[in-house]
Design a protein around this motif. Structure first.
Motif, PDB file in Angstrom:
ATOM      1  N   VAL A   2       0.803  -1.154   0.010  1.00 33.85           N
ATOM      2  CA  VAL A   2      -0.211   0.197   0.122  1.00 33.85           C
ATOM      3  C   VAL A   2       0.935   1.175  -0.011  1.00 33.85           C
ATOM      4  CG1 VAL A   2      -1.643   1.313   1.480  1.00 33.85           C
ATOM      5  CG2 VAL A   2      -2.193  -1.218   1.251  1.00 33.85           C
ATOM      6  N   THR A   3       1.956   1.116   0.831  1.00 33.85           N
ATOM      7  CA  THR A   3       2.785   2.371   0.922  1.00 33.85           C
ATOM      8  C   THR A   3       3.461   2.393  -0.468  1.00 33.85           C
ATOM      9  OG1 THR A   3       3.322   1.836   3.074  1.00 33.85           O
ATOM     10  CG2 THR A   3       4.825   3.400   2.019  1.00 33.85           C
ATOM     11  N   ALA A   4       3.623   1.568  -1.326  1.00 31.56           N
ATOM     12  CA  ALA A   4       4.377   1.891  -2.623  1.00 31.56           C
ATOM     13  C   ALA A   4       3.453   2.742  -3.458  1.00 31.56           C
ATOM     14  CB  ALA A   4       4.797   0.442  -3.339  1.00 31.56           C
ATOM     15  N   VAL A   5       2.008   2.327  -3.481  1.00 29.68           N
ATOM     16  CA  VAL A   5       1.078   3.157  -4.109  1.00 29.68           C
ATOM     17  C   VAL A   5       1.169   4.471  -3.849  1.00 29.68           C
ATOM     18  CG1 VAL A   5      -1.251   3.208  -4.711  1.00 29.68           C
ATOM     19  CG2 VAL A   5      -0.179   0.980  -4.781  1.00 29.68           C
ATOM     20  N   GLU A   6       1.137   4.796  -2.418  1.00 31.23           N
ATOM     21  CA  GLU A   6       1.030   6.109  -1.874  1.00 31.23           C
ATOM     22  C   GLU A   6       2.243   7.029  -2.243  1.00 31.23           C
ATOM     23  OE1 GLU A   6      -1.067   6.704   2.134  1.00 31.23           O
ATOM     24  OE2 GLU A   6       0.401   5.198   2.431  1.00 31.23           O
ATOM     25  N   HIS A   7       3.382   6.490  -2.517  1.00 33.61           N
ATOM     26  CA  HIS A   7       4.422   7.409  -3.184  1.00 33.61           C
ATOM     27  C   HIS A   7       4.580   7.379  -4.338  1.00 33.61           C
ATOM     28  CE1 HIS A   7       6.204   8.052   0.449  1.00 33.61           C
ATOM     29  NE2 HIS A   7       6.496   6.684   1.090  1.00 33.61           N
ATOM     30  N   ASP A   8       3.436   6.800  -5.434  1.00 34.93           N
ATOM     31  CA  ASP A   8       3.471   6.938  -6.660  1.00 34.93           C
ATOM     32  C   ASP A   8       2.681   8.333  -7.230  1.00 34.93           C
ATOM     33  OD1 ASP A   8       2.858   6.928  -9.360  1.00 34.93           O
ATOM     34  OD2 ASP A   8       2.073   4.942  -9.581  1.00 34.93           O
ATOM     35  N   PRO A   9       3.419   9.273  -7.619  1.00 35.51           N
ATOM     36  CA  PRO A   9       2.657  10.725  -7.784  1.00 35.51           C
ATOM     37  C   PRO A   9       1.531  10.509  -8.886  1.00 35.51           C
ATOM     38  CG  PRO A   9       4.817  10.808  -8.556  1.00 35.51           C
ATOM     39  CD  PRO A   9       4.743   9.618  -7.958  1.00 35.51           C
ATOM     40  N   SER A  10       1.664   9.663  -9.594  1.00 31.45           N
ATOM     41  CA  SER A  10       0.738   9.330 -10.872  1.00 31.45           C
ATOM     42  C   SER A  10      -0.662   9.128 -10.379  1.00 31.45           C
ATOM     43  CB  SER A  10       1.109   8.542 -11.905  1.00 31.45           C
ATOM     44  OG  SER A  10       1.139   7.170 -11.510  1.00 31.45           O
ATOM     45  N   VAL A  11      -0.943   8.695  -9.086  1.00 34.73           N
ATOM     46  CA  VAL A  11      -1.984   8.238  -8.755  1.00 34.73           C
ATOM     47  C   VAL A  11      -2.829   9.351  -7.778  1.00 34.73           C
ATOM     48  CG1 VAL A  11      -3.359   6.537  -7.174  1.00 34.73           C
ATOM     49  CG2 VAL A  11      -1.263   5.908  -8.427  1.00 34.73           C
ATOM     50  N   THR A  12      -3.942   9.864  -8.438  1.00 36.90           N
ATOM     51  CA  THR A  12      -4.565  11.116  -7.813  1.00 36.90           C
ATOM     52  C   THR A  12      -5.539  10.752  -6.826  1.00 36.90           C
ATOM     53  OG1 THR A  12      -6.063  11.150  -9.756  1.00 36.90           O
ATOM     54  CG2 THR A  12      -4.050  12.275 -10.017  1.00 36.90           C
ATOM     55  N   SER A  13      -5.744   9.706  -6.460  1.00 38.16           N
ATOM     56  CA  SER A  13      -6.639   9.516  -5.329  1.00 38.16           C
ATOM     57  C   SER A  13      -5.841   8.677  -4.113  1.00 38.16           C
ATOM     58  CB  SER A  13      -7.810   8.377  -5.912  1.00 38.16           C
ATOM     59  OG  SER A  13      -7.098   7.214  -6.194  1.00 38.16           O
ATOM     60  N   VAL A  14      -4.686   8.524  -4.068  1.00 39.00           N
ATOM     61  CA  VAL A  14      -4.074   7.935  -3.034  1.00 39.00           C
ATOM     62  C   VAL A  14      -2.680   8.527  -2.794  1.00 39.00           C
ATOM     63  CG1 VAL A  14      -2.984   5.614  -2.166  1.00 39.00           C
ATOM     64  CG2 VAL A  14      -4.928   5.552  -3.488  1.00 39.00           C
ATOM     65  N   GLY A  15      -2.341   8.805  -1.568  1.00 39.94           N
ATOM     66  CA  GLY A  15      -1.123   9.325  -1.106  1.00 39.94           C
ATOM     67  C   GLY A  15      -0.678  10.707  -1.568  1.00 39.94           C
ATOM     68  N   TYR A  16       0.723  11.009  -1.955  1.00 36.75           N
ATOM     69  CA  TYR A  16       1.379  11.888  -2.485  1.00 36.75           C
ATOM     70  C   TYR A  16       0.679  12.576  -3.755  1.00 36.75           C
ATOM     71  CZ  TYR A  16       4.907  15.040  -4.356  1.00 36.75           C
ATOM     72  OH  TYR A  16       5.485  16.015  -5.087  1.00 36.75           O
ATOM     73  N   GLY A  17       0.136  11.699  -4.692  1.00 37.52           N
ATOM     74  CA  GLY A  17      -0.371  12.201  -5.860  1.00 37.52           C
ATOM     75  C   GLY A  17      -1.695  12.780  -5.588  1.00 37.52           C
ATOM     76  N   GLY A  18      -2.417  12.375  -4.558  1.00 33.48           N
ATOM     77  CA  GLY A  18      -3.604  12.588  -4.211  1.00 33.48           C
ATOM     78  C   GLY A  18      -4.398  14.200  -4.252  1.00 33.48           C
ATOM     79  N   LEU A  19      -5.406  14.419  -4.522  1.00 33.99           N
ATOM     80  CA  LEU A  19      -6.096  15.780  -4.776  1.00 33.99           C
ATOM     81  C   LEU A  19      -6.370  16.272  -3.671  1.00 33.99           C
ATOM     82  CD1 LEU A  19      -8.311  15.581  -8.211  1.00 33.99           C
ATOM     83  CD2 LEU A  19      -5.670  15.853  -7.939  1.00 33.99           C
ATOM     84  N   PRO A  20      -6.340  17.422  -3.200  1.00 33.55           N
ATOM     85  CA  PRO A  20      -6.569  18.080  -1.911  1.00 33.55           C
ATOM     86  C   PRO A  20      -8.018  18.273  -1.798  1.00 33.55           C
ATOM     87  CG  PRO A  20      -6.182  20.144  -3.430  1.00 33.55           C
ATOM     88  CD  PRO A  20      -5.896  18.437  -4.308  1.00 33.55           C
ATOM     89  N   ARG A  21      -8.187  18.751  -0.474  1.00 37.41           N
ATOM     90  CA  ARG A  21      -9.614  18.964   0.118  1.00 37.41           C
ATOM     91  C   ARG A  21      -9.892  20.561  -0.515  1.00 37.41           C
ATOM     92  NH1 ARG A  21     -11.055  15.199   3.721  1.00 37.41           N
ATOM     93  NH2 ARG A  21      -9.539  13.366   3.374  1.00 37.41           N
ATOM     94  N   ALA A  22     -10.969  20.996   0.079  1.00 37.50           N
ATOM     95  CA  ALA A  22     -11.476  22.373  -0.646  1.00 37.50           C
ATOM     96  C   ALA A  22     -10.657  23.515  -0.217  1.00 37.50           C
ATOM     97  CB  ALA A  22     -12.972  22.767   0.106  1.00 37.50           C
ATOM     98  N   ASP A  23      -9.848  23.486   0.732  1.00 38.23           N
ATOM     99  CA  ASP A  23      -9.039  24.516   1.305  1.00 38.23           C
ATOM    100  C   ASP A  23      -7.497  24.029   0.651  1.00 38.23           C
ATOM    101  OD1 ASP A  23      -7.965  22.285   2.640  1.00 38.23           O
ATOM    102  OD2 ASP A  23      -8.315  23.246   4.777  1.00 38.23           O
ATOM    103  N   GLY A  24      -7.385  23.376  -0.247  1.00 36.42           N
ATOM    104  CA  GLY A  24      -6.147  23.302  -0.862  1.00 36.42           C
ATOM    105  C   GLY A  24      -5.052  22.115  -0.085  1.00 36.42           C
ATOM    106  N   SER A  25      -5.534  21.830   1.014  1.00 35.44           N
ATOM    107  CA  SER A  25      -4.578  20.839   1.674  1.00 35.44           C
ATOM    108  C   SER A  25      -4.747  19.491   1.588  1.00 35.44           C
ATOM    109  CB  SER A  25      -5.029  21.110   3.389  1.00 35.44           C
ATOM    110  OG  SER A  25      -6.223  20.568   3.741  1.00 35.44           O
ATOM    111  N   LEU A  26      -3.553  18.560   1.631  1.00 37.57           N
ATOM    112  CA  LEU A  26      -3.981  17.213   1.390  1.00 37.57           C
ATOM    113  C   LEU A  26      -3.873  16.403   2.854  1.00 37.57           C
ATOM    114  CD1 LEU A  26      -3.670  14.868  -0.679  1.00 37.57           C
ATOM    115  CD2 LEU A  26      -1.147  14.594  -0.038  1.00 37.57           C
TER     116      LEU A  26
END
Length: 322
Positions: A34-58
């Motif tokens: 799971v951690t490996a997916v979190e570190h993949d910036p191309s995945v926009t719904s998990v971990g580092y690549g994820g899109l933020p909340r309404a206030d711009g925070s992840l």
């Protein structure tokens, strides 16, 4: 052998399978996958690549559970690129039996971050080593949402999970999903073994105007180790542009995940609706009653369809025999 949700889960499957082959137990292999997916910036719904909340925070959610009841979970955690290491540390520090003096099995929000900093798992408000938690792509998507919310969020479901194109809930067998592929990925599934090419929660940064986000997906991973031990893990950055503090089903025991000696299950879909139905626990309880895994999933999905026809879900499950 491992099985995971969505095409981007192939990374989790490969990582976990390698860990098991090297002798890792199911819990550790699941956390690694799971951690490996979190570190993949191309995945926009998990971990580092994820899109933020309404206030711009992840903010991130993750959970880990073993067949013996070992449990660790975090929800709405700011300031980190990956939440599974926090969940895994909570599990390791007493998440099985409520060990005296150990942290609780579940922490949320700023409290989870503070604990992670004290434990050496995060470097402060910007995450480990002061790293930035939004990718350039995610920041542009948020800026587009702020400039034109209706356009930026086009295609999202009312509760921001975006399994649009589905006529109803999805079970663990391959069904049409609007072109995104089988929600299962694993050595014992018929799913794709590749990335997303713009689907399945991923999306590489190719520059230009950011396209609208049309879905958010949780990575769910189930692993059986060489000794027959089972574990399940989930992670997500949640619904894009949602209210800060929002938590869906992914880190909630029994709703987004569950494991016991009888089997394990992970769920992805319309989290705000699915919370009410405890799908993962429902699947595992059927496995405990001797129901075959495919029938257990179909039964729970059918019950969901009867109770909430508008809800969308995908479920992966594994019985004790793998």
């Amino acid at each position: 052998m491992p099985i995971a949700t969505w095409p981007f889960g192939a990374t989790a499957v490969a990582t976990a399978a390698a860990a098991v082959a090297a002798g890792a137990a199911a819990l550790a292999a699941t956390a690694a996958g799971v951690t490996a997916v979190e570190h993949d910036p191309s995945v926009t719904s998990v971990g580092y690549g994820g899109l933020p909340r309404a206030d711009g925070s992840l903010s991130l959610d993750a959970a880990l559970m073993g067949a013996d009841g070992t449990l660790g979970a975090v929800a709405a955690v700011p300031g980190v690129r990956a939440a599974m290491p926090l969940a895994a540390a909570l599990a390791a520090e007493g998440g099985s039996k409520g060990v005296a003096g150990a942290p609780p099995p579940i922490l949320v929000g700023a409290g989870a971050l503070a604990w992670a900093v004290d434990a050496g798992l995060a470097g402060g408000k910007d995450g480990r080593g002061g790293e930035v938690t939004l990718t350039p792509h995610a920041r542009r998507r948020w800026e587009a949402h702020v400039a034109a919310p209706a356009t930026a969020a086009a295609g999202r479901r009312a509760h921001a999970t975006g399994l649009q194109g589905l006529g109803g809930p999805v079970e663990e067998s391959p069904l049409s999903d609007g072109g995104r592929g089988d929600p299962r990925v694993g050595s014992n599934s018929g799913g794709s073994d590749g990335g997303d090419g713009g689907n399945g929660g991923g999306g590489c940064d190719h520059g230009g105007p950011p396209p609208p986000m049309d879905h958010t997906d949780t990575v769910g991973l189930i692993v059986r180790d060489a000794d027959g031990g089972l574990a399940v893990g989930t992670a997500t950055s949640g619904a894009e542009f949602a209210l800060p503090g929002r938590v869906g089903d992914a880190p909630v025991v029994g709703a987004g995940f569950y494991a016991s000696a009888d089997g394990a299950a992970a769920v992805t879909g319309d989290g705000d609706r699915l919370l009410r139905h405890l799908l993962a626990a429902g699947v595992v309880s059927r496995l405990a009653a001797g129901v075959p895994v495919a029938d257990a999933v179909r039964g729970v999905v059918a019950a969901l369809a009867a109770a909430d026809p508008a809800a969308a879900a995908a479920v992966v499950a594994m019985d004790a025999g793998g």
